[in-house]
Design a protein around this motif. Structure first.
Motif, PDB file in Angstrom:
ATOM      1  N   ASP A 109       0.866  -1.194   0.000  1.00 16.75           N
ATOM      2  CA  ASP A 109       0.000   0.000   0.000  1.00 16.75           C
ATOM      3  C   ASP A 109       0.895   1.235   0.000  1.00 16.75           C
ATOM      4  N   ASP A 194      -3.387  -2.914  -2.144  1.00 11.39           N
ATOM      5  CA  ASP A 194      -4.567  -2.061  -2.095  1.00 11.39           C
ATOM      6  C   ASP A 194      -4.753  -1.445  -3.480  1.00 11.39           C
ATOM      7  N   ARG A 196      -5.594   1.495  -4.132  1.00 12.25           N
ATOM      8  CA  ARG A 196      -4.994   2.831  -4.138  1.00 12.25           C
ATOM      9  C   ARG A 196      -3.574   2.786  -4.671  1.00 12.25           C
ATOM     10  N   ASP A 197      -2.906   1.695  -4.409  1.00  9.27           N
ATOM     11  CA  ASP A 197      -1.530   1.506  -4.884  1.00  9.27           C
ATOM     12  C   ASP A 197      -1.528   1.054  -6.339  1.00  9.27           C
TER      13      ASP A 197
END
Length: 331
Positions: A109, A194, A196-197
């Motif tokens: 992440d 994640d 988001r990553d």
């Protein structure tokens, strides 16, 4: 008949020679002069056998023997977990499965300031398989519309989605090459992360065009596919494997996992030319078919939505706003 034989043999010889020379040059000794000498020696020895030995079939057999030696050497090259890895792939994930509870170490992440400037974050996360609601499929284009990177992501009712991307495990200061990807230059790596990553770095920092499709796969099948992924991820800790741009890439490996769970879908050329794999999913009813395909694809584009606000805890929810609905689940 003899002319037909020659017409068949020489193209095969040419392709085999081209591959063997490339393998010796790319995967051979680190010394470029020595690698070049081996590649040139193979070409000369093979050509000499074909032109110098009579009858011609004897020359073909001699060439085949030389080629088999190169293939045997190449197949014996061992992958490794012990290299000076790029920080983004430095840690191998590992999963512990206890009933319906899955705990995964080294979930990535990262917080990116740019593609190469980031804060490293590796986490241990737990997931309740009974809360699994479905699986989604990302297509990310960085250049040609014919080729994309594919990512699977599992959605849970009580946790953030779990995304897994099958990639090359690059060494520090090493960059991906499509040509080198056909040889034994990169180990295979599963980025467990994640969204988001994995998705955020593509939309915000690499400028890629990303599409998100919700699959018709029922939760029980999605669970089996995830467990098949995790089984292989755990095996990599003891037995690393090679990436191959043709046979062991981001899309063919996904297909292997799906076939392990529910064999049946025949091979299709779009699996190799994977920029068109959403067309295949539409034909097979794996993604929403209530809309015309062009409209479905337009509404499945998420890059602009992702870039409209900073990456935050609501990233996964925001990129799913306005998506075409998940199609009816099939068994």
């Amino acid at each position: 008949m003899k002319r037909l034989w020659l017409l068949l043999v020489w193209p095969v010889v040419f392709l085999c020679t081209l591959w063997a020379c490339a393998a010796l040059w790319i995967d051979g000794p680190a010394s470029r002069p020595l690698a070049g000498a081996l590649a040139g020696g193979f070409a000369l020895a093979g050509l000499g056998a074909l032109l110098g030995l009579r009858p011609f079939v004897r020359g073909v057999l001699a060439f085949a023997l030389l080629f088999s030696v190169v293939v045997g050497w190449w197949l014996a090259i061992e992958p490794s977990n012990d290299r000076d890895w790029d920080p983004a792939v430095a840690r191998l994930p590992r999963a512990t499965i206890e009933g319906e509870r899955v705990t995964i170490e080294n979930v990535r992440d990262f917080r990116y300031r740019s593609e190469q400037d980031y804060e490293e974050r590796w986490e241990t996360r737990s997931y309740d398989l009974s809360q699994l609601v479905g699986v989604d499929f990302f297509l990310s284009y960085w250049g040609s519309p014919w080729i994309a990177h594919t990512i699977m992501s599992w959605s849970f009712a009580d946790a953030a989605p779990l995304a897994i991307s099958i990639e090359t495990r690059k060494e520090r200061h090493e960059s991906y090459s499509a040509l080198l990807g056909f040889f034994r230059q990169f180990e295979l790596y599963y980025v467990v992360a994640d969204e988001r990553d994995l998705i955020g770095v593509r939309t915000h920092h690499r400028g890629e065009d990303v599409y998100l499709y919700q699959l018709a796969m029922p939760p029980e099948t999605a669970r089996k596919v995830l467990l098949d992924y995790l089984r292989e991820i755990n095996e990599f800790n003891a037995r690393p494997r090679w990436y191959n741009a043709l046979s062991q890439n981001c899309t063919t490996t996904i297909r292997n996992h799906a076939q392990n769970v529910a064999a049946g879908n025949p091979f299709n050329w779009r699996i190799l030319v994977n920029g068109k794999i959403d067309e295949l999913g539409y034909r097979r009813g794996s993604i929403n078919t209530e809309l015309p395909f062009d409209e479905l694809r337009r509404r499945s584009a998420i890059s602009e939505k992702a870039r409209s606000a900073p990456i935050g805890p609501d990233f996964s929810r925001r990129i799913r706003e306005g998506l075409p609905s998940r199609p009816p689940r099939t068994r």
